[in-house]
Design a protein around this motif. Structure first.
Motif, short mmCIF file in Angstrom:
data_model
loop_
_atom_site.label_atom_id
_atom_site.label_comp_id
_atom_site.label_asym_id
_atom_site.label_seq_id
_atom_site.Cartn_x
_atom_site.Cartn_y
_atom_site.Cartn_z
N MET A 1 0.85 -1.17 0.00
CA MET A 1 0.00 0.00 0.00
C MET A 1 0.90 1.25 0.00
N LYS A 2 0.63 2.13 -0.91
CA LYS A 2 1.43 3.33 -1.05
C LYS A 2 1.37 4.17 0.22
N ARG A 3 2.51 4.69 0.61
CA ARG A 3 2.59 5.57 1.78
C ARG A 3 2.35 7.01 1.31
N VAL A 4 1.05 7.34 1.21
CA VAL A 4 0.65 8.65 0.71
C VAL A 4 1.26 9.75 1.57
N TRP A 5 1.32 9.53 2.86
CA TRP A 5 1.87 10.55 3.77
C TRP A 5 3.33 10.84 3.44
N LEU A 6 4.09 9.82 3.04
CA LEU A 6 5.49 10.02 2.72
C LEU A 6 5.63 10.79 1.40
N GLU A 7 4.77 10.48 0.46
CA GLU A 7 4.76 11.22 -0.80
C GLU A 7 4.44 12.69 -0.53
N ARG A 8 3.52 12.96 0.40
CA ARG A 8 3.18 14.35 0.75
C ARG A 8 4.36 15.07 1.40
N ARG A 28 17.83 5.00 -5.02
CA ARG A 28 16.53 5.56 -5.36
C ARG A 28 15.49 4.46 -5.51
N SER A 29 15.84 3.35 -6.11
CA SER A 29 14.88 2.27 -6.32
C SER A 29 14.37 1.73 -4.97
N TYR A 30 15.25 1.61 -4.00
CA TYR A 30 14.85 1.14 -2.67
C TYR A 30 13.92 2.16 -2.02
N PHE A 31 14.26 3.44 -2.13
CA PHE A 31 13.41 4.48 -1.54
C PHE A 31 12.03 4.47 -2.20
N THR A 32 11.98 4.33 -3.51
CA THR A 32 10.70 4.29 -4.23
C THR A 32 9.88 3.09 -3.78
N ILE A 34 9.93 1.79 -0.84
CA ILE A 34 9.43 2.16 0.49
C ILE A 34 8.21 3.06 0.34
N VAL A 35 8.31 4.10 -0.50
CA VAL A 35 7.20 5.02 -0.71
C VAL A 35 5.98 4.28 -1.25
N ASN A 36 6.19 3.36 -2.17
CA ASN A 36 5.09 2.62 -2.79
C ASN A 36 4.55 1.50 -1.91
N GLY A 37 5.16 1.29 -0.75
CA GLY A 37 4.68 0.28 0.19
C GLY A 37 5.09 -1.14 -0.16
N ARG A 38 6.01 -1.28 -1.08
CA ARG A 38 6.48 -2.63 -1.46
C ARG A 38 7.52 -3.16 -0.50
N ARG A 39 8.19 -2.25 0.21
CA ARG A 39 9.22 -2.66 1.19
C ARG A 39 9.04 -1.83 2.45
N ARG A 40 9.36 -2.46 3.57
CA ARG A 40 9.40 -1.75 4.84
C ARG A 40 10.87 -1.54 5.16
N PRO A 41 11.24 -0.30 5.51
CA PRO A 41 12.66 -0.06 5.81
C PRO A 41 13.07 -0.72 7.11
#
Length: 83
Positions: A1-8, A28-32, A34-41
């Motif tokens: 699930m995309k982390r809309v708050w992080l995108e904001r 950048r790919s790892y950060f993206t 995380i933002v898209n909710g595919r990975r938890r840091p």
């Protein structure tokens, strides 16, 4: 699930994923992912992200009690400002 708050957070700071990743010190790919909710840091990376972008890093690990993982409400929770 995309982390809309992080995108904001990024939008408010007028930062790209690449700029944020460079500041944090990750790919950048790892950060993206995380933002898209595919990975938890990891906790270490979450701390770096929170410090670099100015929010409480523990939001990545908060339990949204009563909110199912597929419920979009969880993605819209705003992070607390860093102390």
């Amino acid at each position: 699930m995309k982390r809309v708050w992080l995108e904001r957070v990024l939008q408010n700071k007028k930062m790209t994923h690449q700029e944020a990743a460079n500041l944090i010190g990750i790919e950048r790919s790892y950060f993206t992912q995380i933002v898209n909710g595919r990975r938890r840091p990891s906790p270490e990376v979450a701390q770096k992200i929170g410090q670099a972008l100015g929010f409480d890093w523990t939001i990545f690990f908060n339990c949204y009690c009563g909110v199912k993982p597929h419920d979009n409400q969880a993605a819209t929770v705003e992070p607390e400002p860093a102390a």
